[in-house]
Design a protein around this motif. Structure first.
Motif, PDB file in Angstrom:
ATOM      1  N   ARG A  58       7.205 126.896  99.697  1.00  0.00           N
ATOM      2  CA  ARG A  58       5.845 127.026  99.157  1.00  0.00           C
ATOM      3  C   ARG A  58       5.645 128.397  98.512  1.00  0.00           C
ATOM      4  O   ARG A  58       4.954 128.513  97.505  1.00  0.00           O
ATOM      5  CB  ARG A  58       4.810 126.783 100.254  1.00  0.00           C
ATOM      6  CG  ARG A  58       4.668 125.292 100.606  1.00  0.00           C
ATOM      7  CD  ARG A  58       3.727 125.066 101.771  1.00  0.00           C
ATOM      8  NE  ARG A  58       2.411 125.631 101.521  1.00  0.00           N
ATOM      9  CZ  ARG A  58       1.431 125.012 100.887  1.00  0.00           C
ATOM     10  NH1 ARG A  58       1.609 123.792 100.446  1.00  0.00           N
ATOM     11  NH2 ARG A  58       0.268 125.600 100.722  1.00  0.00           N
ATOM     12  N   ALA A  69       7.107 128.236  95.162  1.00  0.00           N
ATOM     13  CA  ALA A  69       6.294 127.443  94.249  1.00  0.00           C
ATOM     14  C   ALA A  69       5.043 128.200  93.836  1.00  0.00           C
ATOM     15  O   ALA A  69       4.256 127.710  93.035  1.00  0.00           O
ATOM     16  CB  ALA A  69       5.914 126.122  94.901  1.00  0.00           C
ATOM     17  N   LEU A 123       2.629 128.941  95.897  1.00  0.00           N
ATOM     18  CA  LEU A 123       1.486 128.420  96.643  1.00  0.00           C
ATOM     19  C   LEU A 123       1.124 129.308  97.831  1.00  0.00           C
ATOM     20  O   LEU A 123       0.048 129.179  98.398  1.00  0.00           O
ATOM     21  CB  LEU A 123       1.773 126.997  97.136  1.00  0.00           C
ATOM     22  CG  LEU A 123       1.902 125.945  96.042  1.00  0.00           C
ATOM     23  CD1 LEU A 123       2.339 124.618  96.628  1.00  0.00           C
ATOM     24  CD2 LEU A 123       0.590 125.788  95.298  1.00  0.00           C
ATOM     25  N   ALA A 149       0.445 131.754  88.902  1.00  0.00           N
ATOM     26  CA  ALA A 149       0.118 130.551  88.148  1.00  0.00           C
ATOM     27  C   ALA A 149       1.201 130.208  87.134  1.00  0.00           C
ATOM     28  O   ALA A 149       1.498 129.029  86.902  1.00  0.00           O
ATOM     29  CB  ALA A 149      -1.228 130.719  87.458  1.00  0.00           C
ATOM     30  N   ARG A 207       3.988 128.108  88.599  1.00  0.00           N
ATOM     31  CA  ARG A 207       3.700 126.778  89.140  1.00  0.00           C
ATOM     32  C   ARG A 207       4.053 125.641  88.206  1.00  0.00           C
ATOM     33  O   ARG A 207       4.561 124.613  88.638  1.00  0.00           O
ATOM     34  CB  ARG A 207       2.223 126.688  89.481  1.00  0.00           C
ATOM     35  CG  ARG A 207       1.892 127.527  90.669  1.00  0.00           C
ATOM     36  CD  ARG A 207       0.603 127.102  91.267  1.00  0.00           C
ATOM     37  NE  ARG A 207       0.178 128.124  92.202  1.00  0.00           N
ATOM     38  CZ  ARG A 207      -1.031 128.623  92.229  1.00  0.00           C
ATOM     39  NH1 ARG A 207      -1.939 128.171  91.374  1.00  0.00           N
ATOM     40  NH2 ARG A 207      -1.341 129.547  93.095  1.00  0.00           N
ATOM     41  N   ARG A 208       3.731 125.814  86.921  1.00  0.00           N
ATOM     42  CA  ARG A 208       3.954 124.673  86.037  1.00  0.00           C
ATOM     43  C   ARG A 208       5.433 124.416  85.796  1.00  0.00           C
ATOM     44  O   ARG A 208       5.795 123.425  85.213  1.00  0.00           O
ATOM     45  CB  ARG A 208       3.209 124.877  84.730  1.00  0.00           C
ATOM     46  CG  ARG A 208       3.758 125.982  83.873  1.00  0.00           C
ATOM     47  CD  ARG A 208       2.749 126.340  82.820  1.00  0.00           C
ATOM     48  NE  ARG A 208       1.546 126.847  83.446  1.00  0.00           N
ATOM     49  CZ  ARG A 208       0.333 126.849  82.861  1.00  0.00           C
ATOM     50  NH1 ARG A 208       0.185 126.322  81.676  1.00  0.00           N
ATOM     51  NH2 ARG A 208      -0.702 127.343  83.491  1.00  0.00           N
ATOM     52  N   VAL A 262       7.899 124.729  88.271  1.00  0.00           N
ATOM     53  CA  VAL A 262       8.651 124.274  89.446  1.00  0.00           C
ATOM     54  C   VAL A 262       8.165 122.879  89.843  1.00  0.00           C
ATOM     55  O   VAL A 262       7.090 122.440  89.440  1.00  0.00           O
ATOM     56  CB  VAL A 262       8.468 125.226  90.643  1.00  0.00           C
ATOM     57  CG1 VAL A 262       8.799 126.645  90.258  1.00  0.00           C
ATOM     58  CG2 VAL A 262       7.053 125.142  91.163  1.00  0.00           C
ATOM     59  N   LEU A 287       7.710 120.562  93.392  1.00  0.00           N
ATOM     60  CA  LEU A 287       7.791 120.638  94.847  1.00  0.00           C
ATOM     61  C   LEU A 287       7.638 119.249  95.462  1.00  0.00           C
ATOM     62  O   LEU A 287       6.701 118.516  95.140  1.00  0.00           O
ATOM     63  CB  LEU A 287       6.681 121.551  95.379  1.00  0.00           C
ATOM     64  CG  LEU A 287       6.490 121.612  96.896  1.00  0.00           C
ATOM     65  CD1 LEU A 287       7.654 122.333  97.556  1.00  0.00           C
ATOM     66  CD2 LEU A 287       5.185 122.305  97.253  1.00  0.00           C
ATOM     67  N   HIS A 334       6.073 118.121 102.520  1.00  0.00           N
ATOM     68  CA  HIS A 334       6.090 117.206 103.665  1.00  0.00           C
ATOM     69  C   HIS A 334       5.216 115.994 103.391  1.00  0.00           C
ATOM     70  O   HIS A 334       5.559 114.880 103.731  1.00  0.00           O
ATOM     71  CB  HIS A 334       5.593 117.919 104.935  1.00  0.00           C
ATOM     72  CG  HIS A 334       6.636 118.719 105.619  1.00  0.00           C
ATOM     73  ND1 HIS A 334       7.774 118.166 106.118  1.00  0.00           N
ATOM     74  CD2 HIS A 334       6.719 120.039 105.897  1.00  0.00           C
ATOM     75  CE1 HIS A 334       8.516 119.106 106.680  1.00  0.00           C
ATOM     76  NE2 HIS A 334       7.901 120.267 106.550  1.00  0.00           N
ATOM     77  N   SER A 343       2.307 114.483  97.136  1.00  0.00           N
ATOM     78  CA  SER A 343       1.062 114.817  96.447  1.00  0.00           C
ATOM     79  C   SER A 343       0.707 113.720  95.457  1.00  0.00           C
ATOM     80  O   SER A 343       0.986 113.827  94.281  1.00  0.00           O
ATOM     81  CB  SER A 343       1.201 116.155  95.738  1.00  0.00           C
ATOM     82  OG  SER A 343       2.365 116.149  94.949  1.00  0.00           O
TER      83      SER A 343
END
Ligand code: HEM
Ligand SMILES: Nc1ncnc2c1ncn2[C@@H]1O[C@H](COP(=O)(O)OP(=O)(O)OP(=O)(O)O)[C@@H](O)[C@H]1O
Ligand SMILES: Nc1ncnc2c1ncn2[C@@H]1O[C@H](COP(=O)(O)OP(=O)(O)OP(=O)(O)O)[C@@H](O)[C@H]1O
Ligand SMILES: [Mg+2]
Ligand SMILES: [Mg+2]
Lengths: 222, 234, 257, 222, 234
Positions: E48, E51, E53, E73, E76-77, E79, E81, E84, E87
């Motif tokens: 995380r 990523a 996050l 930010a 993020r676009r 990678v 993920l 668990h 999403s």
């Protein structure tokens, strides 16, 4: 049943103590609603004072919805709901426990709200005991009806919106009887006020009874 | 002795979908049955139906002597389910979660600490709200609930998933103990090399039905196999 | 059988309604005080009566019967749902006819009196029921949820009935159903009103029958879909011999249709 | 940004079309709130008629809360929230898209509510255009403020209770300006009414701008 | 070429807990790194954090050339993920979920169907709202999102969990392809026998830190090992 009720109420209240949602969010919300009503109705002290009981009870109604939503948010995950069903707790116990926890939080809200209307709307009671009795009965009824409907919408992803729609019309009699009883308590018209207790009492009794009987089948579905 | 789970042509609906489309299965007390099958085969649905959480709409379904079609509530308090997502209150600590479950079952609270210790939930982990535990720690807490309640029927849905090597061998031990104590265990899995060694019977599912039942290695032989299995994982 | 019953009830409803309209509009005299408006008397109370007691009463009754284990059957669920839907229509009609009546008599479409408000709440309550019914779920789950909702909502019905006595208000008090059961309306008006009650009740029965049949048809479509998905599900096993005979005619869609 | 906004609004509205929450739950809820207000304030036609604009806007406010809650309930799981952040959508786009979807639903609610107050409170407009302009501006402001605060509370388990608390005070100006503008539209006091638009307009502009700028950092935190 | 992930004494907080307490790790583009470690070691937190996050509060943290401590930010676009919990929007179908992700990334919608087919989401599964899929089907859908977006850094958190044998070998294929196409892959796991064969490096974590880095079997040797691995699972 009673043992289970205590257990469930204890769990809900412990979670409340830990997250302080009622204290830090619902109570301010209730006060806020009261203030907004003041705004919406504009100045005019006298008008506000006569409207005060109605506004008080409206604020209580909206708080009931929040407290109930919160009470079921605790079990919002599919896992927790299954868990509660598999825990071997008597459904009537779950109902009573949850209702007791909701009622306890509503009492806290009402203490603040009561102070609020006294301060904000300049209200003075002639027969405090009448207002208190009305509040106690109304709280029982609100908590019971709220939890009953909360269970109805608990499993659903749309519970945020469905619950208010279901609960508000059902508790409308509390709104009316409560406000009239409080009006009477303010003016001191004890006789007419007491007659409204005859609505609040049976309302509470009916919903508590219905909850005890119907909660089982409801939990089944959730 | 009557079987702990007895299903005959059982059909169960998840929503409007026949997640179980006619299952035949019997599990005797003291038996461990592993359920294998591809994604969507109906393993989770089978376990949830046995827990009385999914309505069985046709066929026979008797669990722990209770007819599922007549009274599902009676079964629920006697089974323990470890689902895909752990049934924990995020705001309560692992300890409080277990205590709640134990007291709800009307059992003495003395079992709580033993169960938590057993699953390695000690120190900080015991005081952390369950919502802040890692995935595997949450599953350990959920397992601790089962251990403390010691149900008559254990329903474990992919129990090895998310657990580390030490927790896996711990789990194997728990399953063996439960079976020896006379409980029935039904576990679903995608890892035959971990679960088959535990099982008296291995059931394959597909399309909501049981397609094949095989005899698993007998338990006496097991202990060594378990040891080996966990060693290879470590 | 049900088809014939539906047809005949529909016919009877049509005839009685036509008769009521004829009697109401042309035969009966205008009243002294209310003039021609009194003719709403032949429609509004019957419609209200049907909504409150026939429709929601039936809904509550069938909900209780559904929840009671001995009589549990999807029949009651469908009947309750049909009754609620028709009841919602009739409640809306009550509000509309009442408003039409209120405009000339009270000078306004709406007043915030107990009966009117509680009737409006009743409408919203059962709209809530319908919202709940739309939430996707398996038939049993939905039935149970809705049954509880209907019973809880029914509590408002006595409140509507007694509202005029509890809160003395503008609205007409027990003209027909007053405690002494003495008719306060006379002659041809009474007859016409009686006929109005009969007509509306027949209309109600007819609508419930139609709705019920629609529910059954929808369920049958659902059952067929279920059978299709069941065989698709079996196909997922890929080449496994066909399912045991016992499964091919499961009781759900044999017994409860 | 605009492409992303369209994408997000499309997704939210598609989910709404599939679940019909606004139609079957929020709209009846709004009407219900109106009825309850009437009930709480008791008969007294004239008083109600003057209160009507305030009650209308209160009902709109409460509906805003529901619509916003629903809008974030869509992304309530931790997974979906991460997903949205990882999707590579411009935060400003997410904000504009969500706000547009909320605004669209609020328009639907207001159409019904408007009919409601005309019928229930016997209100007649002298300057309909004024009321319409006020509504459009207010809707933009409400949607923007709602979504902004919705994002603030979205990750939290207490969002049911926190959101109303955060949003209501912020949109109080809309309540006041909206009701005064509608009062003016009813009495035909166009000049005074138009002056209230000078509050609603900047309010909407400020919150839309704030949303575009602040949504990024906000999403960060959730 | 610069490394895809570069962490030096990186500390990251989950809430107020230092879930990463000083991690050193480098992953080059085209490399597959497997992260092993007991429950609570910080594997999920590591992914995380990579990523963008989880806030990195001290140390160096550069992912795909972006400094995580300056601008999360931007990372993020780029990678992908697999967490668990998948999403997915429960109300949208798998297809709609993938389409949303693809269009959000500004990619042509033509990639959607290919990705769904690849993951075996066909027929009914494509039309069912994601909320009604089984656990494994949901993970397949979440993987389809990754496949369609083909990020530069794949972060897979226990990717094998919940997947059946066929999906597992599919996953292995996807990881290999991604690595060959130059993407970096970081995957956490409790199943060394499934993940180690895929990995260029095997990293062990404990207590929020990397305790050991070992060289994994080289990829050319792999294909046979993968075949064997998936065979033993079937
Ligand atoms: C929107 C306005 C109105 C609503 C919602 C309404 C509602 C109702 C309801 C629910 C009943 C049935 C009560 C029962 O059977 O227990 C009823 C009966 C009746 N209403 Fe209205 N009403 C409205 C306006 C009016 C007006 C304007 C009049 C005449 C001036 C009127 C005259 C009557 C009469 C005569 C009955 C029969 C009384 C009885 O059988 O008890 N209503 N109305
Ligand atoms: N919000 C939080 N507050 C406090 N502690 C947290 C929080 N989130 C995670 N932790 C702690 O951080 C540690 C690492 O968690 P993480 O989820 O990264 O572990 P993991 O290696 O993925 O474990 P697992 O194998 O069980 O998935 C755990 O001990 C956990 O309790
Ligand atoms: N509410 C629902 N509505 C429609 N279909 C459903 C629903 N719940 C489950 N299903 C379907 O039922 C089938 C069986 O699901 P189940 O979760 O039992 O599978 P499983 O064997 O546990 O799979 P996995 O290995 O992926 O966990 C799946 O195809 C799933 O799509
Ligand atoms: Mg499963
Ligand atoms: Mg993890």
């Amino acid at each position: 049943m009673w043992r289970d009720a205590v257990l469930v109420a204890g769990k809900d209240l412990r979670i409340e103590l830990r997250s302080r949602v009622a204290l830090w969010q619902v109570v301010p919300f209730a006060v806020l609603v009261l203030v907004l009503f003041g705004f919406a109705l504009g100045p005019g002290r006298a008008a506000l004072r006569t409207a005060a009981p109605g506004l008080y009870w409206l604020a209580v109604l909206f708080s009931t919805i929040l407290v109930t939503q919160r009470s079921f948010a605790i079990e919002s995950g599919e896992g927790t709901r299954d868990g509660l069903r598999l825990a071997g707790i008597d459904p009537a116990g779950v109902f009573l426990g949850k209702a007791a926890a909701v009622a306890a939080q509503l009492v806290a809200v009402q203490v603040v709200l009561g102070a609020g209307i006294v301060i904000l709307f300049d209200v003075r009671f002639d027969a405090v005991w009448l207002a208190l009795v009305a509040s106690v009965l109304a709280t029982l009824g609100l908590a019971a009806a709220g939890v009953l409907y909360g269970a109805l919408s608990s499993g659903l992803r749309v519970r945020e919106t469905l619950l208010p729609l279901l609960v508000l019309p059902i508790v409308a009699p509390v709104l009316i009887a409560g406000s009239r009883a409080w009006s009477a308590a303010i003016t001191g018209a004890v006789a007419s006020g007491a007659s409204w207790l005859k609505i609040l009492g049976p309302f509470a009794a009916v919903y508590v009874a219905m909850g005890v009987v119907l909660y089982g089948p409801l939990q089944e579905t959730a | 002795m009557a079987s702990a789970v007895h299903l005959r042509s059982a059909v169960a609906l998840a929503g409007r979908f026949p997640a179980l489309s006619g299952v035949d299965l019997s599990v005797a007390p003291g038996e461990v049955v592993a359920v294998l099958g591809p994604n969507g085969a109906g393993k989770t649905s089978l376990l949830r139906a046995c827990a009385g959480l999914l309505p069985v709409t046709s066929g026979e379904a008797v669990v722990l002597g209770c007819d599922l079609r007549a009274d599902r509530a009676a079964v629920r308090r006697r089974v323990g389910l470890l689902g895909h997502d752990a049934s924990l209150y995020d705001e309560l600590t692992a300890g409080e979660n277990v205590r709640f479950a134990v007291r709800a079952a009307g059992m003495p609270a003395t079992r709580v600490d033993a169960a938590l210790d057993r699953l390695g939930l000690v120190g900080r982990l015991r005081r952390t709200p369950a919502g802040r535990l890692s995935a595997g720690q949450r599953r350990r807490a959920a397992l601790a609930v089962l251990v403390a309640r010691s149900p008559e029927l254990w329903l474990l849905d992919e129990p090895h998933a998310g657990l580390d090597a030490s927790a896996r061998s711990l789990l194997d031990g728990l399953v063996m103990e439960a079976a020896e104590a006379g409980a029935a265990v039904l576990l679903s899995s995608h890892e035959p090399n971990l679960t088959v060694p535990l099982a008296d019977h291995v059931v394959s599912m597909a399309g909501g039905r049981v397609t094949e039942v095989a005899r698993g290695p007998r338990r006496p032989v097991l202990s060594s196999v378990t040891g080996e299995g966990s060693a290879s994982v470590a | 059988m049900t088809a014939r019953l539906t047809r005949w009830t529909g016919l009877a409803a049509l005839v009685t309604t036509a008769l009521t309209v004829w009697l109401g509009l042309w035969v009966t005299p205008p009243a002294k005080v209310q003039g021609t408006l009194v003719r709403l008397l032949y429609i509004h109370p019957p419609v209200a009566w049907v909504a409150l007691y026939c429709a929601f009463g039936l809904a509550a009754l069938s909900s209780v019967l559904y929840l009671w284990r001995r009589t549990r059957s999807l029949f009651w669920d469908r009947l309750g749902a049909a009754a609620v839907e028709v009841g919602v229509v009739f409640t809306a009609l009550t509000l509309v006819t009442g408003s039409l009546w209120g405009r000339p008599t009270w000078g306004v479409w709406w007043t915030w009196t107990a009966r009117l408000t509680s009737t409006a709440l009743l409408l919203v309550l059962f709209l809530g029921y319908m919202a709940l019914r739309r939430v996707p779920a398996s038939p049993e789950v939905r039935a149970r949820r809705c049954a509880v909702a209907a019973i809880v909502a029914f509590v408002d019905v006595p409140i509507v009935s007694f509202s005029v006595d509890w809160w003395q208000t503008l609205h007409q008090r027990g003209t027909v159903l007053n405690p002494g059961l003495t008719l306060k309306v006379h002659g041809s008006m009474a007859w016409t009103m009686g006929l109005g009650f009969l007509a509306m009740t027949l209309v109600f029965v007819w609508m419930v029958l139609v709705r019920y049949r629609l529910e059954v048809l929808a369920d049958r479509v659902g059952d067929e879909e279920l059978e299709v998905s069941l065989s698709e599900r079996w196909a997922e096993t890929g080449g496994v011999p066909s399912p045991p005979a016992a499964v091919q005619a499961p009781e759900l869609w044999g017994g409860r249709r």
